[in-house]
Scaffold this active site. Structure first.
Site, mmCIF file in Angstrom:
data_model
loop_
_atom_site.group_PDB
_atom_site.id
_atom_site.type_symbol
_atom_site.label_atom_id
_atom_site.label_comp_id
_atom_site.label_asym_id
_atom_site.label_seq_id
_atom_site.Cartn_x
_atom_site.Cartn_y
_atom_site.Cartn_z
ATOM 1 N N ASN A 10 0.798 -1.021 -0.206
ATOM 2 C CA ASN A 10 0.174 -0.048 -0.015
ATOM 3 C C ASN A 10 0.892 1.209 0.138
ATOM 4 O O ASN A 10 1.537 1.591 1.013
ATOM 5 C CB ASN A 10 -0.936 -0.038 1.428
ATOM 6 N N LYS A 12 -0.122 4.197 -0.148
ATOM 7 C CA LYS A 12 -0.481 5.505 0.375
ATOM 8 C C LYS A 12 -0.290 6.551 -0.479
ATOM 9 O O LYS A 12 -0.469 6.684 -1.544
ATOM 10 C CB LYS A 12 0.130 5.752 1.836
ATOM 11 N N HIS A 93 -9.251 1.337 5.338
ATOM 12 C CA HIS A 93 -8.232 1.194 6.021
ATOM 13 C C HIS A 93 -8.309 2.399 7.088
ATOM 14 O O HIS A 93 -9.087 3.417 7.061
ATOM 15 C CB HIS A 93 -7.044 2.015 4.725
ATOM 16 N N GLU A 95 -6.386 4.748 8.278
ATOM 17 C CA GLU A 95 -6.362 6.309 7.926
ATOM 18 C C GLU A 95 -7.448 6.848 7.128
ATOM 19 O O GLU A 95 -7.794 7.941 7.359
ATOM 20 C CB GLU A 95 -4.997 6.249 6.925
ATOM 21 N N GLU A 164 -5.123 -5.065 10.885
ATOM 22 C CA GLU A 164 -4.224 -4.005 11.004
ATOM 23 C C GLU A 164 -4.547 -3.287 12.293
ATOM 24 O O GLU A 164 -5.350 -2.102 12.233
ATOM 25 C CB GLU A 164 -4.098 -2.873 9.789
ATOM 26 N N GLY A 170 2.996 1.985 10.901
ATOM 27 C CA GLY A 170 3.899 3.191 10.767
ATOM 28 C C GLY A 170 4.678 3.311 12.055
ATOM 29 O O GLY A 170 5.441 4.242 12.044
ATOM 30 N N SER A 209 3.602 -2.547 10.143
ATOM 31 C CA SER A 209 5.036 -2.504 10.745
ATOM 32 C C SER A 209 5.541 -3.786 10.203
ATOM 33 O O SER A 209 6.625 -4.135 10.879
ATOM 34 C CB SER A 209 5.611 -1.955 12.190
#
Ligand code: PEP
Length: 254
Positions: A10, A12, A93, A95, A164, A170, A209
């Site tokens: 991904n 992003k 996702h 985010e 996730e 991250g 991660s």
């Protein structure tokens, strides 16, 4: 069930055409790594160009709008990303859930729209750190699955779930292999309760991660069928390290 690990990058909001060299290198290497199914989700602006550069790997989008088209400035529909060369899309996702206030109901509408347009979907779920610390992680994740997964005729084979944990994205932190296995078993149970016995064949990816150094260990956890990779998918070198580690983990599992 496909036993080939599914490793999805991904990108992003990263990448201009200069990054196509990475996609090309990943695609070339994938030719020698046929035991692994590899996919990349570049930003919308690179879907078409990445599809042209890469012959072997799957190319997907990171999101779609639930509507087919219309007055939605700045949005992109499933039919549009499909036309640009995407075969799948990520939806839900964390985010997007956080930055765009996407609820489970919106994520489900997006997943349904993508499937109606003939695409596969990766539906993301995962708890925040506060939810884990208060012992609610499993309830949060199973609730997200119940609210976000597409339903209807013949959808199951088009669905992949990505677990996730938000606090692992991250950050360089990951759950233990035991915790990943426990959550993936819970997700499997929920998939079977939602889809019946077909739910046993839905792939469940771990994301958060994942790096070349920890991929083999994380991918060896129970019910983990692959990985959704953010930061470490941005260069061919690190993404290929994960792909190779996943091939090894798969060999050890079987
Ligand atoms: C992601 O955003 O899907 C992700 C897993 O990111 P990272 O690998 O950078 O933690």
């Amino acid at each position: 069930m496909s036993i080939r690990p599914y490793i999805v990058g991904n990108w992003k909001m990263h990448g201009t055409r200069a990054m196509l060299a990475e996609a090309r290198a990943i695609d070339r290497a994938a030719e020698r790594l046929l035991k692994v199914e590899v996919a990349l989700a570049p930003p919308f602006t690179l879907i078409h160009a990445t599809r042209k550069e890469a012959n072997l790997i799957a190319i997907g989008a990171q999101d779609v709008h639930p509507a087919d088209g219309g007055a939605h400035t700045g949005d992109v529909s499933a039919a549009m990303v499909k036309d640009a060369g995407a075969g799948f899309t990520i939806v839900g996702h964390s985010e997007r859930r956080a930055d765009h206030q996407e609820t489970d109901a919106i994520v489900k509408e997006k997943a349904d729209a993508a499937i109606d347009a003939g695409m596969n979907v990766i539906v993301c779920v995962g708890e925040t750190e506060a939810e884990r610390d208060s012992g609610k992680a499993e309830d949060v994740v199973t609730g997200q699955l119940a609210g976000s997964l597409p339903t209807g005729e013949a959808v199951v084979e088009k669905v992949t779930v990505a677990y996730e944990p938000v606090w692992a994205i991250g950050t360089g932190r990951t759950p233990t292999v035991e915790d990943i296995g426990a959550m993936h078993r819970k997700i499997r149970e929920k998939l079977v309760s939602i889809y019946g016995e077909e739910g046993a064949s839905v792939r469940i990816l771990y994301g958060g991660s994942v790096k070349p150094e920890n991929a083999a260990e994380l991918l060896a956890a129970d019910e983990v069928g692959g990985a959704l990779v953010g930061g470490a998918s941005l260069t061919a070198e690190s993404f290929l390290g994960i792909i190779m580690a996943s091939a090894e983990a798969q060999e050890e599992k079987s």
